[in-house]
Design an enzyme around this catalytic site. Structure first.
Site, PDB file in Angstrom:
ATOM      1  N   ASP A  45       0.587  62.389  54.161  1.00  0.00           N
ATOM      2  CA  ASP A  45       1.906  62.242  53.377  1.00  0.00           C
ATOM      3  C   ASP A  45       1.622  62.962  51.829  1.00  0.00           C
ATOM      4  O   ASP A  45       2.364  63.617  51.285  1.00  0.00           O
ATOM      5  CB  ASP A  45       2.469  60.901  53.330  1.00  0.00           C
ATOM      6  N   GLY A  46       0.318  62.564  51.179  1.00  0.00           N
ATOM      7  CA  GLY A  46       0.108  63.222  50.106  1.00  0.00           C
ATOM      8  C   GLY A  46       0.279  64.740  49.876  1.00  0.00           C
ATOM      9  O   GLY A  46       0.423  65.256  49.120  1.00  0.00           O
ATOM     10  N   ASN A 122       9.434  60.079  47.111  1.00  0.00           N
ATOM     11  CA  ASN A 122       9.092  58.738  47.264  1.00  0.00           C
ATOM     12  C   ASN A 122       9.604  57.617  46.202  1.00  0.00           C
ATOM     13  O   ASN A 122      10.493  56.649  46.547  1.00  0.00           O
ATOM     14  CB  ASN A 122       7.342  58.402  47.489  1.00  0.00           C
ATOM     15  N   GLU A 123       8.920  57.768  45.111  1.00  0.00           N
ATOM     16  CA  GLU A 123       9.384  56.591  44.176  1.00  0.00           C
ATOM     17  C   GLU A 123       8.842  57.172  42.715  1.00  0.00           C
ATOM     18  O   GLU A 123       8.060  58.069  42.520  1.00  0.00           O
ATOM     19  CB  GLU A 123       8.531  55.415  44.495  1.00  0.00           C
ATOM     20  N   ARG A 148      10.673  41.666  31.604  1.00  0.00           N
ATOM     21  CA  ARG A 148       9.483  41.744  31.172  1.00  0.00           C
ATOM     22  C   ARG A 148       8.397  41.334  32.306  1.00  0.00           C
ATOM     23  O   ARG A 148       8.781  40.427  33.113  1.00  0.00           O
ATOM     24  CB  ARG A 148       9.456  40.689  29.906  1.00  0.00           C
ATOM     25  N   ASP A 150       4.708  43.316  34.810  1.00  0.00           N
ATOM     26  CA  ASP A 150       3.880  44.340  35.000  1.00  0.00           C
ATOM     27  C   ASP A 150       4.271  45.849  35.071  1.00  0.00           C
ATOM     28  O   ASP A 150       3.883  46.806  34.515  1.00  0.00           O
ATOM     29  CB  ASP A 150       3.015  44.016  36.159  1.00  0.00           C
ATOM     30  N   ALA A 185       5.472  41.709  39.414  1.00  0.00           N
ATOM     31  CA  ALA A 185       5.546  40.455  38.783  1.00  0.00           C
ATOM     32  C   ALA A 185       6.284  40.037  37.394  1.00  0.00           C
ATOM     33  O   ALA A 185       5.744  40.272  36.228  1.00  0.00           O
ATOM     34  CB  ALA A 185       3.852  40.599  38.158  1.00  0.00           C
TER      35      ALA A 185
END
EC number: 2.7.1.23
Length: 264
Positions: A45-46, A122-123, A148, A150, A185
């Site tokens: 995929d890369g 993808n993102e 707020r 990660d 997170a």
């Protein structure tokens, strides 16, 4: 028909790439790196993501097809031992076009620096280079929450099976023209409160992230990682462009999901 072949660069992929190139030229197809009608990605995929970013300027003219030479690729339809069959399909049979939505990323800066625009298959992720990420999240021009934590991940439907899934996001079918926002997170207290759940935004909704403090950010767009300074805002929405995949046989999305994650 003009074609190009992109390889992952390992020995097995390079050998297969040369074989595909030779076969297609024997069928009188033209090898053309600048303006191909079809791009064959050989690797994972890369490799296909790299091919996509090479041709984002001609998505209406170029289609993609993947051959995987390692672990099963989510975007790769073909096995190495099927290359001769694929070549005959490309040379002799019309192919069906399947379009997937893309993510538009616009980074705006303080001062006179010109905005930058990217497309993601993808993102895209946003993280602070130091400490926690603190961002106001606006949806359709209205403040939705102050985040707020990660970082944040904004994915396409096809990309929802990648980093987004690892963050607890939903898997979305690519027929849904949408983007998904997932938290990394998040911190929730009396000062910072988030909905704590992935958000799915439809095509006509825009998400804008505005930094609460002056800081440097690490912004990823698929496999590209960019350190950004003096960021005023980052805008996300469903892009007007779409990626075009060449389909020579049925390979339903949910079959891909099953084979990628739960098939034995």
């Amino acid at each position: 028909m003009k074609f190009n072949v992109r390889t992952r660069g390992d020995q097995a992929s390079n050998i297969l790439t040369q074989k595909i190139k030779n076969y297609l030229q024997e069928f009188k197809l033209d090898y053309h790196e600048d303006k191909p009608d079809i791009v064959i990605s050989v690797g994972g995929d890369g490799t296909l993501l790299e091919a996509f970013h090479q041709y984002t300027h001609r998505l209406e003219e170029t289609s993609f097809v993947g051959v995987h030479t390692g672990h099963l690729g989510f975007y790769a339809d073909w096995q190495p031992d099927e290359v001769e069959k694929l070549v005959i399909h490309i040379a002799k049979t019309p192919f069906k076009i399947v379009e997937y939505p893309l993510l538009e990323v616009i980074i705006r800066y303080q001062g006179e620096t010109k905005s930058k625009r990217f497309l993601a298959l993808n993102e895209s992720t946003v993280k602070s280079t130091e400490g926690s990420l603190v961002m106001d999240i606006e949806i359709k021009g209205d403040l939705f929450e102050t985040f707020r934590g990660d970082g944040l991940c904004i994915s396409t439907p096809s990309g929802s099976t990648a980093y987004n899934k690892a963050l607890g996001g939903a898997i979305l079918h690519p027929s849904l023209a949408s983007i998904q926002l997932a938290e990394m997170a998040s911190i929730n207290n009396r000062v910072y409160r988030t909905v704590g759940s992935p958000l799915v935004l439809p095509q006509h909704h825009t998400c804008i992230m505005k930094p609460k403090y002056d800081a440097d950010f690490q912004v990823s767009v698929d496999h590209l990682h960019l350190v950004q300074k003096q960021v005023k805002a980052i805008q996300y929405r469903v892009a007007e462009e779409k990626i075009r995949f060449a389909r020579f046989r049925p390979f339903p999305f949910w079959k891909r999901v099953k084979e990628s994650f739960i098939a034995e």
